[in-house]
Design a protein around this motif. Sequence first.
Motif: not given
Length: 356
Positions: A6-25
């Motif tokens: 549910n939380l992931l679905s609330e994120l738009n593409d930009r927010s999702r990419e920023v979040f993913r790159r922060v975590v991966e880094s």
Amino acid sequence: MTDSANLLSELNDRSREVFRRVVESYLSSGGPVGSRTLTRSMTERLSAATVRNVMQDLEHLGLLDSPHVSAGRIPTQQGLRLFVDGLLEVGSVAAEDREMMDAALASGEKDVPTLLDHVSTTLSAITNGASVVLSPKQDAAIKHIEFVSLAPDRALVVLVFANGHVENRMITPPAGQTPSSMREAANFLNALVEGKTLSELRRGIAQEIAARRQEIDSLAQELVESGIAVWQPQEDHPERLIVRGRSNLLAETNESQDIDRIRRLFDDLERKRDIAEFLDLTEGGEGVRIFIGSENKLFSLSGSSLVVSPYMNADRQIIGAVGVIGPTRLNYGRIVPIVDYTAQLVGKLLSDRGRG
């Protein structure tokens, strides 16, 4: 998990990419990630100010945190859970990792505890984490029992199981035992034991001793009772926990407080207080499960993550588990398939032995 979806679905593409790159880094470096760093890797060309605003929004959602003023962001425990559930890309087991584990299980070692020691040591070496292996209780049919006197206050019980497993256990024999009385006790037991498991033998031994009391002298009877008593599961936890690679966890941190927490974790493991709970963690179904930080009380003291998978016997019953403990910034994409592969290998090997 539903909440994560549910939380992931609330994120738009930009927010999702920023979040993913922060975590991966963070998983790669262990340090906070700044907005300027992210602008160089984003698919969309964005200013540092725009990225910073997105990171602030993610922080308000509880997914990111700022460890220091004006520093970059790191994922929170909730953020890591969201990433693991919704964005984690799991790879396949690397050929060299597969070869190392295959070699550990192809050693020809007949003793199951020793074999699982090899597995635990290899798993720790492959993952650079601390490995945990919960070995199954041994309840196969017994083929032979022998008592070996080592000293007046020490004796060895040798158990040979029908599946080829051999187990040696130390006991303190009752005072006054002689080699002759030990042989008599072993002969008495071997006349009863064929085709029985230890638990079945325990249930019947009291009646047999009472019925045939005249056939065995009092010292040998006492030895029989003492020898069987050592096989009673300790604190109702007959399983054995094998832990390897604690130094890998200690090397992950220079903070004395963290080191103390990790040491307490391993002290708890070695005292086997929560072995039953360790197996309980795996009983949510087949496959690998990931526990992050305080999500389970067994490992929450250290702030570590646990990647764990059950292994099963030929009847698809969970009989043990293998896992890796590491910092919350584990390389989950690599560790998950390794743990899964190891659990499947161990289960198949023990199932094949059970049929033999």
